[in-house]
Write a protein that holds these residues in place. Structure first.
Motif, short mmCIF file in Angstrom:
data_model
loop_
_atom_site.label_atom_id
_atom_site.label_comp_id
_atom_site.label_asym_id
_atom_site.label_seq_id
_atom_site.Cartn_x
_atom_site.Cartn_y
_atom_site.Cartn_z
N ALA A 182 0.78 -1.26 -0.04
CA ALA A 182 0.05 -0.09 0.06
C ALA A 182 1.05 1.06 0.00
O ALA A 182 0.64 2.29 -0.84
N GLY A 183 1.91 1.10 1.02
CA GLY A 183 2.79 2.32 1.08
C GLY A 183 3.67 2.65 -0.65
O GLY A 183 3.76 3.61 -0.69
N GLU A 184 4.07 1.59 -0.83
CA GLU A 184 4.81 1.30 -2.20
C GLU A 184 3.90 2.00 -3.35
O GLU A 184 4.29 2.99 -4.25
N THR A 185 2.93 1.35 -3.35
CA THR A 185 1.75 1.94 -4.55
C THR A 185 1.48 3.32 -4.49
O THR A 185 1.27 4.19 -5.40
N PHE A 186 1.15 3.92 -3.17
CA PHE A 186 1.01 5.21 -2.82
C PHE A 186 2.19 6.08 -3.15
O PHE A 186 2.04 7.10 -3.97
N GLY A 187 3.36 5.79 -2.89
CA GLY A 187 4.63 6.48 -3.37
C GLY A 187 4.68 6.62 -4.81
O GLY A 187 5.10 7.52 -5.32
N LEU A 188 4.50 5.56 -5.50
CA LEU A 188 4.75 5.31 -6.98
C LEU A 188 3.52 6.36 -7.66
O LEU A 188 3.72 6.79 -8.93
N ALA A 189 2.43 6.23 -7.11
CA ALA A 189 1.39 7.18 -7.49
C ALA A 189 1.45 8.77 -7.19
O ALA A 189 1.27 9.71 -7.84
N LEU A 190 2.21 8.85 -5.88
CA LEU A 190 2.45 10.30 -5.29
C LEU A 190 3.60 10.89 -6.18
O LEU A 190 3.35 12.34 -6.72
N GLY A 191 4.53 10.41 -6.67
CA GLY A 191 5.54 10.86 -7.78
C GLY A 191 4.95 11.60 -8.91
O GLY A 191 5.04 12.70 -9.09
N PRO A 192 4.40 10.91 -9.78
CA PRO A 192 3.59 11.30 -10.99
C PRO A 192 2.55 12.56 -10.50
O PRO A 192 2.24 13.60 -11.18
N GLY A 193 1.72 12.34 -9.52
CA GLY A 193 1.09 13.33 -9.19
C GLY A 193 1.57 14.61 -8.65
O GLY A 193 1.17 15.56 -8.92
#
Length: 493
Positions: free
Chosen positions: A407-418
């Protein structure tokens, strides 16, 4: 499927045909070496995680801004929202896989079922049945949400498996080395070839449709390989097909209680926060590749492919080197060195407008070397944190930990493009619905540059500072496991 049944004093008793928790694994397995087939089979799952972790971060933002005509700020939210959803879904997926009982084990059925569902929904993201406009943006958001949900039910069981496939401290590193090598290959193939497929397919919506089908094929291949390759039969009285826990003792405990245990695990907590921040930093580079190649390097056609080859290619070469460095310095110090290389390389890349292309590509290669080490050691340290908890508590909660982790990794990978999309919006980036990027102002080009260089350097540097709080060494883990063994022996007597 069936769940474990409660035993005396609220403990969880194994059912017939199940396997032991990691905490109860025979000490003789501590130094076991897994068959090479298992290394390769488990690593093949990285075709799935690599493709999904790379391509949306690389192409979804430019697909929205330069093909569907979505404003950069709106596109940033569309990229961030569905993956942020996984922050809620991943822990649930972890708990469900912890409670699963099948003849294929607890985790493997999800590798197959969720992997196929992920492939179908991924291709749907880029199908564009409504063309361009507001309806297209809403469709992408819904399709991406479905894809992120399917990915959660693949990724969480997949990441949980190393702690259950082996209890060997060094064997986990070897398993992760194989996984990261295939991950680097998957990123190279999906990240470098996917833009080429878009161009070969005619660009615009038709090109992206072909690209979606190409990546979906990679995902199916990885799902099948990991499902077949991780089947293990052991002859001991305490293990069966997968070597997975017979009693996932935590399955009788409330999710809130499981979450509290994970939060109290200091090494896991520190490692998770650092990895989330680093994932966001890595994702900003992925999100900016097309924009950087187009507006900074002026190499829209071949630039993204070459940048990706420079980023991932060296990672394949240095993977064995990082394994030796980890054995010599320890996982934590090697992780710190890898993060430092990444941060310094990204910061130096801010001079790209004044550098020749060759120098830019060499700096990107240095960043890729640091990235390889970050992935190897973070994912090799995670099973140590899980084993440490099992030794301390007597409960196997791999799914809970990996649910939070993914969950944290996926959020981080989404946060970057965001974040990158918001930087583009603030700097005045102009969107296009033609399939070709619009001409940009000087401020927009500056936003493209800073988002690709300074932003990831700052994020990874922050995570590097936080790593100072991680204190789980091999000696401390061994001491905890001995104490856990002694405690269980006393309970038996």
């Amino acid at each position: 499927m069936s769940a474990s049944s409660p035993g005396p004093a609220g403990t969880m008793q194994p059912e017939e045909g199940s396997t032991p928790s990691v905490a109860a694994l025979p000490s003789g397995r501590a130094n076991e070496v897994l068959p090479r087939r298992v290394h390769i089979g488990y690593a093949s799952g990285s075709l799935v995680t690599g493709a999904f972790g790379t391509v949306p971060g690389l192409l979804l933002l430019p697909y929205l801004t330069d093909t569907l005509g979505v404003a950069a700020g709106v596109a940033a939210l569309l990229v961030l929202g569905p993956k942020a959803w996984d922050v809620l879904v991943n822990p649930v997926a972890g708990r469900i896989s912890d409670r699963t009982r099948t003849r294929w084990g607890a985790r493997r059925p999800y590798l197959l079922g969720a992997g196929v569902a992920l492939a179908v929904s991924f291709a749907a993201i880029f199908a564009a049945p409504f063309g361009v406009g507001p309806g297209a943006a809403a469709y992408v958001a819904i399709a991406f949400l479905a894809t992120a949900t399917a990915f959660a039910f693949f990724q969480v069981p997949y990441v949980a498996m190393p702690a259950e496939l082996t209890s060997g401290y060094q064997e986990r590193t070897r398993l992760m080395t194989w996984r990261i090598a295939v991950l680097a290959l998957a990123i190279l193939v999906s990240g470098a070839v996917a833009p080429a497929v878009v161009n070969a397919g005619g660009g615009g919506i038709p090109g992206y449709r072909w690209m979606g089908l190409f990546v979906a094929g990679l995902i199916v291949l990885g799902a099948l390989g990991s499902f077949v390759g991780t089947r293990i039969r052991r002859s001991t009285s305490t293990s069966t097909d997968e070597g997975q826990p017979a009693v996932v003792a935590a399955s009788g405990v409330s999710f809130r209680a499981q979450l509290a245990v994970a939060v109290r695990n200091r090494p896991f907590r520190v490692l998770l926060v650092c990895f989330v921040i680093q994932s966001a930093g890595i994702a900003t580079i992925l999100a900016g590749v097309n924009y950087f190649a187009e507006h900074v390097m002026r190499a829209a056609e071949a630039g993204p492919t070459i940048l990706f080859a420079c980023f991932v290619g060296p990672a394949l070469l240095v993977m064995p080197v990082w394994t030796r460095v980890g054995a010599r310095l320890g996982k934590l110090r090697a992780f710190q060195w890898a993060s430092l290389i990444f941060a310094v390389g990204a910061l130096a890349l801010v001079t790209a407008p004044a550098l020749p292309s060759l120098a830019v590509y060499l700096l990107v290669a240095a960043i890729g070397c640091g990235y390889a080490g970050q992935q190897v050691f973070a994912l090799a340290m995670l099973p140590d944190c899980i084993a440490y908890d099992a030794a301390r508590t007597g409960r196997q909660q791999a799914g809970v930990f990996t649910g939070l982790w993914t969950a944290g990794e996926t959020f981080g990978l989404a946060l970057g493009p965001g974040i990158y999309g918001l930087v583009l919006q603030i700097s005045g980036y102009a969107s296009s619905a033609t399939g070709t990027a619009a001409a940009q102002s000087d401020s927009a080009r500056l936003g493209v540059l800073l988002g690709f260089t300074v932003l990831p350097a700052v994020l990874v540097g922050l995570a590097l500072l936080l790593l100072r709080g991680y204190d789980l060494t091999a000696e401390r883990l061994a001491e905890a496991e001995r104490a856990g063994t002694d405690r269980r022996a006393g309970q038996v007597r």
